[in-house]
Design an enzyme around this catalytic site. Structure first.
Site, PDB file in Angstrom:
ATOM      1  N   ARG A 170       0.851  -1.177   0.000  1.00 30.43           N
ATOM      2  CA  ARG A 170       0.000   0.000   0.000  1.00 30.43           C
ATOM      3  C   ARG A 170       0.895   1.238   0.000  1.00 30.43           C
ATOM      4  O   ARG A 170       2.034   1.189   0.468  1.00 30.43           O
ATOM      5  CB  ARG A 170      -0.907  -0.016   1.234  1.00 30.43           C
ATOM      6  CG  ARG A 170      -1.788  -1.269   1.313  1.00 30.43           C
ATOM      7  CD  ARG A 170      -2.347  -1.488   2.700  1.00 30.43           C
ATOM      8  NE  ARG A 170      -3.113  -2.729   2.790  1.00 30.43           N
ATOM      9  CZ  ARG A 170      -2.599  -3.932   3.061  1.00 30.43           C
ATOM     10  NH1 ARG A 170      -1.287  -4.046   3.267  1.00 30.43           N
ATOM     11  NH2 ARG A 170      -3.364  -4.995   3.121  1.00 30.43           N
ATOM     12  N   HIS A 288      -3.993   2.863  -5.253  1.00 24.15           N
ATOM     13  CA  HIS A 288      -4.281   1.440  -5.087  1.00 24.15           C
ATOM     14  C   HIS A 288      -4.156   0.667  -6.397  1.00 24.15           C
ATOM     15  O   HIS A 288      -4.285  -0.560  -6.420  1.00 24.15           O
ATOM     16  CB  HIS A 288      -5.704   1.280  -4.540  1.00 24.15           C
ATOM     17  CG  HIS A 288      -5.827   0.248  -3.465  1.00 24.15           C
ATOM     18  ND1 HIS A 288      -5.077   0.261  -2.310  1.00 24.15           N
ATOM     19  CD2 HIS A 288      -6.610  -0.862  -3.378  1.00 24.15           C
ATOM     20  CE1 HIS A 288      -5.407  -0.777  -1.554  1.00 24.15           C
ATOM     21  NE2 HIS A 288      -6.324  -1.475  -2.186  1.00 24.15           N
ATOM     22  N   ARG A 291      -1.525  -2.255  -6.863  1.00 25.89           N
ATOM     23  CA  ARG A 291      -1.928  -3.417  -6.059  1.00 25.89           C
ATOM     24  C   ARG A 291      -2.996  -4.225  -6.775  1.00 25.89           C
ATOM     25  O   ARG A 291      -2.929  -5.454  -6.846  1.00 25.89           O
ATOM     26  CB  ARG A 291      -2.448  -2.875  -4.726  1.00 25.89           C
ATOM     27  CG  ARG A 291      -2.342  -3.787  -3.558  1.00 25.89           C
ATOM     28  CD  ARG A 291      -2.582  -2.989  -2.284  1.00 25.89           C
ATOM     29  NE  ARG A 291      -3.344  -3.773  -1.329  1.00 25.89           N
ATOM     30  CZ  ARG A 291      -2.844  -4.761  -0.612  1.00 25.89           C
ATOM     31  NH1 ARG A 291      -1.593  -5.115  -0.778  1.00 25.89           N
ATOM     32  NH2 ARG A 291      -3.584  -5.418   0.238  1.00 25.89           N
ATOM     33  N   TRP A 314      -3.148  -9.964   2.167  1.00 29.09           N
ATOM     34  CA  TRP A 314      -4.575  -9.933   2.454  1.00 29.09           C
ATOM     35  C   TRP A 314      -4.905 -11.016   3.465  1.00 29.09           C
ATOM     36  O   TRP A 314      -4.369 -12.129   3.407  1.00 29.09           O
ATOM     37  CB  TRP A 314      -5.405 -10.175   1.181  1.00 29.09           C
ATOM     38  CG  TRP A 314      -5.465  -9.001   0.267  1.00 29.09           C
ATOM     39  CD1 TRP A 314      -6.160  -7.843   0.450  1.00 29.09           C
ATOM     40  CD2 TRP A 314      -4.791  -8.868  -0.995  1.00 29.09           C
ATOM     41  NE1 TRP A 314      -5.962  -6.993  -0.616  1.00 29.09           N
ATOM     42  CE2 TRP A 314      -5.128  -7.596  -1.514  1.00 29.09           C
ATOM     43  CE3 TRP A 314      -3.948  -9.686  -1.736  1.00 29.09           C
ATOM     44  CZ2 TRP A 314      -4.649  -7.133  -2.731  1.00 29.09           C
ATOM     45  CZ3 TRP A 314      -3.466  -9.231  -2.952  1.00 29.09           C
ATOM     46  CH2 TRP A 314      -3.824  -7.965  -3.441  1.00 29.09           C
ATOM     47  N   TYR A 323     -11.079  -7.815  -6.279  1.00 27.95           N
ATOM     48  CA  TYR A 323     -10.151  -7.275  -7.269  1.00 27.95           C
ATOM     49  C   TYR A 323     -10.130  -8.095  -8.551  1.00 27.95           C
ATOM     50  O   TYR A 323      -9.887  -7.560  -9.631  1.00 27.95           O
ATOM     51  CB  TYR A 323      -8.729  -7.232  -6.697  1.00 27.95           C
ATOM     52  CG  TYR A 323      -8.535  -6.287  -5.545  1.00 27.95           C
ATOM     53  CD1 TYR A 323      -9.399  -5.205  -5.344  1.00 27.95           C
ATOM     54  CD2 TYR A 323      -7.502  -6.472  -4.639  1.00 27.95           C
ATOM     55  CE1 TYR A 323      -9.229  -4.347  -4.278  1.00 27.95           C
ATOM     56  CE2 TYR A 323      -7.312  -5.596  -3.574  1.00 27.95           C
ATOM     57  CZ  TYR A 323      -8.188  -4.544  -3.397  1.00 27.95           C
ATOM     58  OH  TYR A 323      -8.010  -3.683  -2.339  1.00 27.95           O
TER      59      TYR A 323
END
Length: 349
Positions: A170, A288, A291, A314, A323
């Protein structure tokens, strides 16, 4: 008999208020137990909720279940997403627990209100927002444009994007990296020692390795910026308009500064036109995006969910699945059955 000493009926109330204040002070003193982002969110929710409570003559702390129900409904009426409303409810509960009070969220009144809010959101077509993915082909296209005789800012931005994509960190985690976090593999590739992440806070942190190309871009930036010999210097620092790096050991790049790196990359190789806004935002690459793009690239190349979760730190599979849901939509079991059945049927004709 001696005279009875009159008692003040307000004493228990005053004592209870003092106990709450004591616990809140302890809560603030221990705020380092939470991530800076969680604390900022809590402060924001407290301001919004306190303002609503004052304007509507409601109790803020402790908050009644009926007041929390009305507050959450008010958030939805004013266009807040169901995920945002859930965050408000969770943080209000956290505030009450740390103040030694019973969270109003425990009431069936609030439970039903949350179910209603979620149901209305789904029925009315609300969809979870997702950052525009920054994919490997985008990184390689930028690499071809910004490597070689590029400006110092472009060298920094290219190194930043390489590290962001390769590590799936992040942006708040990227901003904390320091020169001393770098070590080298026997073949010269860079290994980054990440002290902690949003979901991993433990001694030893985690290790992230960079590819040869990404290692080369990061090395070029550090050499050009002149911070190779500064172990405490933050890995990514501001570049002055004069073209010199302003290295620092205390002030990491701000979130807007890191977001601007993605915005500049979008203007360089992104779509010719701004995308249709997703939930009012996500019109171009954001913090983001690397990622999301890296997760999608891994899924597209057949890596297991467990492997991708480990790379992106995660904790919940459902977070990752948001995602890659569109990427894997055509790979469902029933689609596979129907495609094979249709193919077999056509072959027997």
């Amino acid at each position: 008999m001696g005279k009875l000493t009159p008692t003040n009926p307000m004493l228990p109330v005053i004592q209870a208020e003092e106990d709450v204040l004591t616990r809140l002070k302890e809560f603030v003193q221990d705020k380092e137990a939470f991530s800076p982002n969680t604390w900022r969110q809590l402060m924001s929710v407290m301001r919004i909720c306190h303002s609503w409570s004052t304007e509507n003559s409601r109790s803020f702390l402790p908050m009644l279940a009926s007041d929390l129900r009305d507050y959450l409904n008010w958030l939805q009426e004013n266009g807040r997403a169901s995920s945002t409303i859930a965050t408000h409810g969770s943080l209000i509960s956290m505030l009450h627990r740390n103040a030694g009070l019973t969270p109003p969220n425990a009431s069936p009144l609030v439970f039903r209100a949350v179910k209603k809010i979620n149901r209305v959101a789904v029925v009315t077509g609300e969809r979870t927002g997702q950052a525009v993915p920054f994919r490997l082909e985008d990184l390689l296209e930028l690499d071809a444009l910004w490597s070689g005789p590029a400006s110092l800012r472009q060298k920094r931005d290219l190194a930043f994007l390489h590290v962001a994509y390769s590590t799936l960190l992040r942006i708040s985690e990227l901003s904390r990296l320091r020169v001393r976090d770098i070590s080298r593999a026997p073949d010269g590739r860079i290994i980054l020692n990440v002290s902690y992440t949003k979901t991993i806070v433990q001694a030893g942190g985690l290790i992230k390795s960079l590819s040869s190309q990404s290692s080369r871009r990061l090395s070029e930036w550090l050499s050009a910026a002149g911070i190779n010999a500064e172990p405490d210097a933050l890995l990514f620092c501001p570049v002055h308009r004069s073209g010199s790096a302003t290295f620092s050991i205390t002030r990491p790049l701000s979130t807007p500064a890191m977001e601007s790196i993605f915005a500049n990359a979008w203007r360089t190789v992104g779509a010719a036109e701004t995308l249709s806004p997703n939930k009012g935002r996500y019109k171009q690459w954001t913090g983001h995006s690397a990622r999301v793009g890296a997760a999608q690239d891994m899924a597209g190349r057949g890596y297991a969910v467990a492997q991708i979760m480990q790379e992106g730190t995660w904790k919940k599979p459902e977070t990752l699945m948001r995602y890659i849901r569109n990427l894997q939509a055509h790979e469902g079991a029933m689609t596979d059955i129907m495609e094979k059945n249709t193919l077999d049927h056509n072959n027997t004709k």
